[in-house]
Design an enzyme around this catalytic site. Structure first.
Site, PDB file in Angstrom:
ATOM      1  N   ASP A  14       0.884  -1.176   0.000  1.00  0.00           N
ATOM      2  CA  ASP A  14       0.000   0.000   0.000  1.00  0.00           C
ATOM      3  C   ASP A  14       0.919   1.222   0.000  1.00  0.00           C
ATOM      4  O   ASP A  14       1.630   1.465   0.969  1.00  0.00           O
ATOM      5  CB  ASP A  14      -0.869  -0.040   1.261  1.00  0.00           C
ATOM      6  N   TYR A 231       3.711  -0.696  15.270  1.00  0.00           N
ATOM      7  CA  TYR A 231       2.573  -1.194  14.507  1.00  0.00           C
ATOM      8  C   TYR A 231       2.122  -0.133  13.496  1.00  0.00           C
ATOM      9  O   TYR A 231       1.556   0.868  13.859  1.00  0.00           O
ATOM     10  CB  TYR A 231       1.424  -1.514  15.472  1.00  0.00           C
ATOM     11  N   LYS A 234      -1.913  -3.468   9.262  1.00  0.00           N
ATOM     12  CA  LYS A 234      -2.126  -4.901   9.066  1.00  0.00           C
ATOM     13  C   LYS A 234      -1.524  -5.264   7.709  1.00  0.00           C
ATOM     14  O   LYS A 234      -1.318  -4.411   6.857  1.00  0.00           O
ATOM     15  CB  LYS A 234      -3.617  -5.206   9.098  1.00  0.00           C
TER      16      LYS A 234
HETATM   17 MG    MG Z   1      -3.829   2.530   3.177  1.00  0.00          MG
HETATM   18 MG    MG Z   2      -4.813  -2.215   2.570  1.00  0.00          MG
END
Ligand code: MG
Ligand code: MG
Ligand code: F6R
Length: 380
Positions: A14, A231, A234
């Protein structure tokens, strides 16, 4: 002499999106296609396909260079660099998010992007499925893969196909301690499930046939929180699967997704939501940054090249995969996923709507506790 092994690699990241965390701009995908077309011309890769799920760019590549190859990973890295540059120039949201280092060290591992790769001898006919998930984590695949490979009430082939009946080797990764164990189905099925039930720690990395067919599936398990030291997101994992002829059939792979399954992620990587099966085209997070979406595209492999619905021999990644979850057959599953997600969402910031403390991507609790240090009193 055994045949040369083909490698199928999916590398994803991403690196920015329109609007908020929704979807990459088309020009980011186009730029990636151009870079991979060059890599194909240079003979680094045999073939490729560029797609996305939600805000993640997914690069499918086939080649004969083996897993973890510097040139293959380098081509993917170049795609993400270029796409991040475009995202930055448009002031897109979270531009460059998954690029955690300035210097490429020969492999995307630990550098931010996720990867799943498998090498095998191409069979007489080789059906491939590419699952892609957004707003969730690698262990999200553990429940469906357990149903597919361990549950004869899901996969009839485990009972009636002599090769599938021989069972599978299941490699389980401890994503916190960075270690793995290989266990055998069917005899260790209950012990396998005993580990996998803890989705905060254990995830299936790969599954191999015990009938000599080789790898059946592989999941990307790079934990961004660990690679970044904090973190930051995900993993939004991918899973590559080989199907049929002694492995689960295409239909057996798809079947578990008909029922809603709660997975960790969704809004702020901090909630449980139900997997929503859909086409990549329909994979924008439209409800509370989700719900977590799962797509499945299929190709046949043909001498190392991807064959979809396009005319034979089409070049430059202009492929048309079979888009399994696009069908309105899945409308009921989608409606049930929204219903399940809506129900758990109604509990707001209370567990089990939100994740356990160690899994929350966002939390204000440490600061709240710090402020309250002097006000907490011991109970008698
Ligand atoms: Mg994003
Ligand atoms: Mg994503
Ligand atoms: C989850 C996700 C989003 C963001 C949320 C807040 O994986 O990408 O749900 O976590 O939109 O994002 P920021 O903190 O960037 O405002």
């Amino acid at each position: 002499m055994s045949a040369e092994k083909v490698t199928v690699s999916v590398i994803k990241a991403d690196v920015g999106s329109v609007v908020g965390h929704s979807r990459p701009h088309p020009s980011m995908l186009e730029a990636s296609k151009g870079i991979l077309a060059d890599a194909q011309k240079q003979g680094i890769i045999e073939d490729f396909y560029v797609t996305r799920v939600g805000d993640d760019i997914n690069l499918y590549m086939t080649h004969y260079k083996g897993k973890g190859n510097k040139d293959v990973h380098g081509a993917a890295w170049e795609c993400f660099q270029k796409a991040a540059k475009i995202a930055k120039s448009m002031k897109l949201y979270a531009a460059g998010q998954d690029i955690l280092t300035d210097a490429f060290s020969g492999n995307v591992k630990g550098a931010g992007p996720g990867s799943a790769e498998m090498s095998f001898e191409e069979r007489g006919s080789e059906p491939l499925l590419f699952f892609m998930a957004d707003k969730t984590e690698p262990s999200a695949y553990s429940l469906p893969l357990s149903k597919i490979f361990l549950d004869p009430f899901t996969t009839t082939g485990l009972v009636v196909d002599a090769r599938a009946k021989k069972g599978f080797c299941v490699e389980i990764q401890d994503v916190i301690d960075n270690k793995k164990v290989v266990m055998k189905s069917p005899e260790e099925t209950l012990s396998i499930l005993s580990l996998l039930g803890d989705t905060s720690r254990y995830a299936i990395k790969r599954i191999c046939s015990r009938a000599g067919i080789g790898p059946a599936c592989v999941v990307s398990t790079d934990k961004l929180n660990l690679t970044a030291g904090k973190y930051i997101g995900k993993d939004d994992p991918v899973c590559i699967c080989r199907a049929q002829s002694g492995l689960p059939s295409v239909g057996e792979y798809l079947q578990p997704f008909i029922n809603p399954m709660l997975v960790a992620g969704w809004m702020r990587g901090s909630h449980y939501g139900a997997f929503y099966p859909c086409s990549p085209e329909d994979s924008d997070p439209v409800y509370f940054d989700g719900p977590p979406r799962i797509c499945c595209l299929g190709f046949q492999l043909n001498e190392g090249k991807l064959q979809g619905l396009e005319p034979l021999g089409t070049k430059n990644g202009e492929h048309i995969p079979v888009d399994f979850f696009k069908s309105d057959t899945w409308d009921l599953a989608r409606a049930n996923a929204v219903k399940a997600s809506r129900f758990i969402r109604s509990q707001g910031p209370f567990m089990p709507s939100i994740l356990g403390p160690e899994e929350m991507e966002y939390t204000s609790r440490p600061e709240v506790l710090k402020e309250l240090t002097s006000r907490f009193e011991r109970l008698d």
